[in-house]
Design a protein around this motif. Structure first.
Motif, PDB file in Angstrom:
ATOM      1  N   LEU A 105     -16.572  -8.994  -5.157  1.00 49.84           N
ATOM      2  CA  LEU A 105     -15.295  -8.730  -5.798  1.00 49.84           C
ATOM      3  C   LEU A 105     -15.452  -7.560  -6.770  1.00 49.84           C
ATOM      4  CD1 LEU A 105     -14.245 -12.418  -6.568  1.00 49.84           C
ATOM      5  CD2 LEU A 105     -13.570 -11.000  -4.612  1.00 49.84           C
ATOM      6  N   LEU A 106     -14.905  -6.425  -6.402  1.00 52.83           N
ATOM      7  CA  LEU A 106     -14.967  -5.215  -7.220  1.00 52.83           C
ATOM      8  C   LEU A 106     -13.539  -4.803  -7.586  1.00 52.83           C
ATOM      9  CD1 LEU A 106     -17.755  -3.230  -5.335  1.00 52.83           C
ATOM     10  CD2 LEU A 106     -17.916  -4.258  -7.623  1.00 52.83           C
ATOM     11  N   LEU A 107     -12.911  -5.605  -8.398  1.00 54.69           N
ATOM     12  CA  LEU A 107     -11.541  -5.338  -8.811  1.00 54.69           C
ATOM     13  C   LEU A 107     -11.527  -4.345  -9.964  1.00 54.69           C
ATOM     14  CD1 LEU A 107     -10.264  -9.037  -8.966  1.00 54.69           C
ATOM     15  CD2 LEU A 107     -10.386  -7.549  -6.968  1.00 54.69           C
ATOM     16  N   ASP A 108     -10.442  -3.610 -10.074  1.00 51.93           N
ATOM     17  CA  ASP A 108     -10.255  -2.762 -11.241  1.00 51.93           C
ATOM     18  C   ASP A 108      -9.932  -3.626 -12.457  1.00 51.93           C
ATOM     19  OD1 ASP A 108     -10.640  -0.420  -9.792  1.00 51.93           O
ATOM     20  OD2 ASP A 108      -8.496  -0.214  -9.314  1.00 51.93           O
ATOM     21  N   GLY A 109     -10.369  -3.182 -13.619  1.00 49.37           N
ATOM     22  CA  GLY A 109      -9.968  -3.846 -14.848  1.00 49.37           C
ATOM     23  C   GLY A 109     -10.590  -5.199 -15.089  1.00 49.37           C
TER      24      GLY A 109
END
Length: 221
Positions: free
Chosen positions: A177-181
């Motif tokens: 999981l490489l989500l922004d923010g």
């Protein structure tokens, strides 16, 4: 309640907390006599933030140290001893098994105790994303380790923390999981530079208070 909300599981999070005498040893020089207090502060801020996340039904702390056990239980965490006493991953599996005995309908996650800047909203976004995969994980800020591993209800709980755990979790088929923010979910604290970065993000009050005592961060000797 919407269909999406009904299909999104709630989560139990397992937090491993070292005996304070063995915690934050990489910061021995920088923290000096405040090392154990720093370790306890970081764990306390992490657990407090996790408990405030609306996707988290409970936090299970695995520790054999009575000091953090008392502090974290007072926050509302369920504290269990490290009965396997066989290393980090067996301790996490033990905590997860306690969760699944009483709440098999919840997902289970293992989260680092070293996330003093953790924000409940960011954690909630990560857990919502994790709910869409059988297993998922979040890499640390350095891109080598792992700060959070999750398994949906009914999925075997198989954490692979330690060393190059990012590669280990990928190899096991967990979704990265490489989500922004979500910087606060990735910013673990093992070194003085890590602590500086966490303070820039904004840590919880316990960590901030201890950091003010550290000469390495500009406090009076």
């Amino acid at each position: 309640m919407s269909t999406a909300e009904r299909s999104t599981p709630r989560w139990s999070l397992v937090v491993p907390v070292k005996v304070l005498a063995r915690a934050k040893t990489r910061m021995s020089e920088a923290a000096g006599r405040h090392r154990e207090a720093l370790a306890l502060a970081v764990a306390t801020d992490t657990v407090a933030a996790a408990l405030r996340c609306d996707r988290v039904s409970r936090v299970i702390v695995v520790t054999d140290d009575p000091v953090p056990a008392a502090e974290l239980a007072a926050l509302g965490a369920l504290v269990v001893p490290d009965e396997p006493d066989a290393g980090l991953n067996p301790a996490l599996v033990h905590g997860a098994s306690r969760s699944r005995e009483s709440a098999p309908e919840t997902g289970v996650g293992a989260i680092s105790a070293d996330l003093p800047a953790l924000r409940p909203g960011e954690l909630g976004r990560v857990l919502d994303a994790a709910s869409r995969s059988p297993e998922a994980f979040v890499p640390d800020a350095a891109g080598v380790g792992t700060t959070l591993y999750t398994a949906r209800p009914g999925v075997p709980f198989s954490p692979a923390f330690g060393g190059d755990s990012r590669a280990a979790h990928r190899a096991r088929g967990a979704r990265e999981l490489l989500l922004d923010g979500i910087d606060s979910v990735r910013r673990d604290v093992d070194t003085l530079d890590d602590l500086r970065a966490a303070l820039t993000l904004g840590t919880g009050p316990r960590t901030a208070a201890v950091a003010e005592l550290l000469p390495a961060l500009g406090a009076p000797a």
